[in-house]
Structures are given as structure tokens and as C-alpha cells.
Design a protein around this motif. Sequence first.
Motif, PDB file in Angstrom:
ATOM      1  N   PHE A 110       0.820  -1.214   0.000  1.00 51.66           N
ATOM      2  CA  PHE A 110       0.000   0.000   0.000  1.00 51.66           C
ATOM      3  C   PHE A 110       0.855   1.266   0.000  1.00 51.66           C
ATOM      4  O   PHE A 110       0.486   2.279  -0.604  1.00 51.66           O
ATOM      5  CB  PHE A 110      -0.947   0.005   1.193  1.00 51.66           C
ATOM      6  CG  PHE A 110      -2.011  -1.064   1.133  1.00 51.66           C
ATOM      7  CD1 PHE A 110      -2.557  -1.454  -0.080  1.00 51.66           C
ATOM      8  CD2 PHE A 110      -2.449  -1.687   2.295  1.00 51.66           C
ATOM      9  CE1 PHE A 110      -3.532  -2.448  -0.146  1.00 51.66           C
ATOM     10  CE2 PHE A 110      -3.426  -2.673   2.248  1.00 51.66           C
ATOM     11  CZ  PHE A 110      -3.977  -3.054   1.026  1.00 51.66           C
ATOM     12  N   THR A 111       2.012   1.220   0.668  1.00 54.24           N
ATOM     13  CA  THR A 111       2.913   2.373   0.650  1.00 54.24           C
ATOM     14  C   THR A 111       3.463   2.584  -0.757  1.00 54.24           C
ATOM     15  O   THR A 111       3.566   3.724  -1.233  1.00 54.24           O
ATOM     16  CB  THR A 111       4.071   2.170   1.645  1.00 54.24           C
ATOM     17  OG1 THR A 111       3.543   1.965   2.954  1.00 54.24           O
ATOM     18  CG2 THR A 111       4.973   3.395   1.671  1.00 54.24           C
ATOM     19  N   ALA A 112       3.777   1.481  -1.433  1.00 58.44           N
ATOM     20  CA  ALA A 112       4.251   1.568  -2.826  1.00 58.44           C
ATOM     21  C   ALA A 112       3.167   2.148  -3.724  1.00 58.44           C
ATOM     22  O   ALA A 112       3.460   2.933  -4.647  1.00 58.44           O
ATOM     23  CB  ALA A 112       4.658   0.184  -3.318  1.00 58.44           C
ATOM     24  N   VAL A 113       1.920   1.795  -3.474  1.00 55.69           N
ATOM     25  CA  VAL A 113       0.803   2.363  -4.241  1.00 55.69           C
ATOM     26  C   VAL A 113       0.775   3.882  -4.071  1.00 55.69           C
ATOM     27  O   VAL A 113       0.561   4.631  -5.030  1.00 55.69           O
ATOM     28  CB  VAL A 113      -0.543   1.748  -3.788  1.00 55.69           C
ATOM     29  CG1 VAL A 113      -1.720   2.521  -4.385  1.00 55.69           C
ATOM     30  CG2 VAL A 113      -0.623   0.284  -4.206  1.00 55.69           C
ATOM     31  N   GLY A 114       0.998   4.352  -2.841  1.00 51.94           N
ATOM     32  CA  GLY A 114       1.029   5.785  -2.581  1.00 51.94           C
ATOM     33  C   GLY A 114       2.153   6.477  -3.331  1.00 51.94           C
ATOM     34  O   GLY A 114       1.961   7.559  -3.910  1.00 51.94           O
ATOM     35  N   VAL A 115       3.326   5.852  -3.343  1.00 48.12           N
ATOM     36  CA  VAL A 115       4.479   6.423  -4.049  1.00 48.12           C
ATOM     37  C   VAL A 115       4.217   6.486  -5.554  1.00 48.12           C
ATOM     38  O   VAL A 115       4.416   7.528  -6.196  1.00 48.12           O
ATOM     39  CB  VAL A 115       5.748   5.591  -3.768  1.00 48.12           C
ATOM     40  CG1 VAL A 115       6.899   6.050  -4.673  1.00 48.12           C
ATOM     41  CG2 VAL A 115       6.145   5.693  -2.306  1.00 48.12           C
ATOM     42  N   VAL A 116       3.768   5.376  -6.123  1.00 47.75           N
ATOM     43  CA  VAL A 116       3.520   5.314  -7.570  1.00 47.75           C
ATOM     44  C   VAL A 116       2.409   6.276  -7.978  1.00 47.75           C
ATOM     45  O   VAL A 116       2.499   6.965  -9.001  1.00 47.75           O
ATOM     46  CB  VAL A 116       3.164   3.858  -7.982  1.00 47.75           C
ATOM     47  CG1 VAL A 116       2.733   3.817  -9.443  1.00 47.75           C
ATOM     48  CG2 VAL A 116       4.358   2.941  -7.762  1.00 47.75           C
ATOM     49  N   SER A 117       1.355   6.348  -7.174  1.00 51.01           N
ATOM     50  CA  SER A 117       0.242   7.249  -7.487  1.00 51.01           C
ATOM     51  C   SER A 117       0.694   8.702  -7.495  1.00 51.01           C
ATOM     52  O   SER A 117       0.325   9.480  -8.374  1.00 51.01           O
ATOM     53  CB  SER A 117      -0.892   7.065  -6.471  1.00 51.01           C
ATOM     54  OG  SER A 117      -1.402   5.753  -6.508  1.00 51.01           O
TER      55      SER A 117
END
Length: 323
Positions: A110-117
Motif C-alpha cells: 500500500f505504501t508503494a501504491v502511494g508512491v507510484v500514485s
Amino acid sequence: MREVIFIKQNKEKWLGIEEVLSGKKHKNPDELSSLYINLINDLSFAQTYYPKSKTTVYLNYLATKIYQKIYKTKRVERNRVKYFFLQEVPLICYHYRRYLLTAFLLFVLFTAVGVVSAAYDPDFVRLILGDGYVNMTLENIKDGNPIAVYESGSNWGSAIAIISNNLQVGARLFFFGVFAGIGTIYALMMNCIMLGSFQYFFGEQGELVRSMRGIWVHGAFEISGMIIEAMAGLILGASILFPKTYSRLNSFKIGFKNSFKIFLSTIPFTIVAGILEGYVTRHALDMPLVLNLLIIFGTFGFIVYYYVIYPRIIYKKLKNDIS
């Protein structure tokens, strides 16, 4: 080994355990612990070679029942708080260690999703953090202090407000587990996406390292606590979804009791995180870098030791003591 032979070799032992559980035979706590370890070994063997067998289900049932019996009869140390933190919580964490791994992997995802988004959508950070916060932080960066927001307000006032907020976040991560674990996953996702986009924002402004020097002084405890609280919520949800040999109500009672103890164990760390954020983070950029790193990595090291390494040590010690 064929399953039939495995059953034949251990049938008498299992029937003896049933008699202990039914009250026909009596064992002291040490003998119960020995039975439990032997049964766990049989269960591990069955899970490896007969994963879908009724034998595995049966052994899992016996192991759960005898585990409960041990902790109803086991002598408790005079210092209940010491016993809770040094024995009870670590053994529960060892028993549910897969849930900690799951919570950690969800955190990373989920943290990676935040970064990519944030990387692919220029407006995403403003959507998550709000225009007011983003504009204020940009002004702080322009003035040379990316973490100036942590310097506002009094030390004690900030610490109390932060502790209160963090306790609420932790409680949501745990108690939302009653929604079959989905509530916990959603709460974790929202917090992680915010964290990922937040850190990407500082990186985009060229202030990632300096921001991390400040934010992670308190964030190491805060974020670690969030993962442990999510673990507790997942255990609670799993007790509803997967009752195994119990009725769903009894499974929920057991799951709630164990997961609540894990949640309680995070409260001291949440309080320490609030104190650090209120008193120390505001001075983070004035501190020597080595001190920042000592606090951050020392915190992570302590959390990993207490929730991952120490539970294994305690379990092995118990196993050796009764061997």
C-alpha cells in the motif's frame, strides 16, 4: 510415511490427550506443555504430508484445546505486567507470526501504491494531504526547514494531541478487524497511501533525506505500531472468517482475546512515539546525524527484536525446558 501408519503409531497418544482434555486424566502444567510440544510436532508433520486430511484438522483441534488448557493452569508470575510483556505477548506473537508477515507485506504494497500514485499524478498529493498542508510545507521548504510543522505548538500540548490521535488510529486498525478483516485492510491502506505519497512529495522537492531525519525519529515507533495493530486486526478478522473446529462465536472470543493483548502491547510504543514527536522531532535537524540514525534504527531494531526474534527465543526456551 503413509497416513494410515502415521495414525496407527500415534493413535494411543492422541486418545490420551483427549482423556486429559475431558478431565479423565490429570496432568500438571509441565506435563501439559510437553504434550503440547509433541502434538505440535505431529501437527507440523501432518500439515506437510497430509494438508487436506481430516487427521490434520483433528490435530489442529487438539493442539488448540491443549494450548488453552495450558494457559488456564500455568502459574503466573507475581508481576503480572512483567509476565504479560515478557511471556504472554511474545508467545501469542509467535503463534500468530504469519499475520505479522501479512500485515508487513500489505504495508509495503500500500505504501508503494502511494508512491507510484504520487509519481504519476501531480495532483494526487494534494488530494491526499490537502492543499493547505501542501502549500504550508512548500513554504517551509522554501524557508529551509521542511519539518517546521513539527515545531508549532508547545511540547506537552503537541505530545498529548499526537498520542490521542495515534491511539485512535491504532484502535481503528484493530477494532475494524470485526468486519472480517476488511476494515483493518482498508484503514491500513489509507494510512500507507498517505505515507507513501507524503514521502514521495518530499523526495520530489529534493528534501527526502532531511525530512526522513525528522519524521522517522518518531515515525519508527508510530509506523511499526501501525503494522502490529494491523496484525491484531487481521487476527480478529480471521477468527470470524476461519473458525476451524470451533463455533464461530467461540473462535471470535479466542481471536479477540489474543489480538487485544497484541494491541495493548503497542500502547507504550504509541505513547513514546507521541513524546518523541512533541519533544524531539522539532530539534531533529539540529541534532548530529549519528544521533538521528541511532534513534531511528535503534527503534526499528527494538521492534523487530520484540515482535519477531524474542518470541522465537521464548518459544524455544519453553520447548527446551520441557524436553
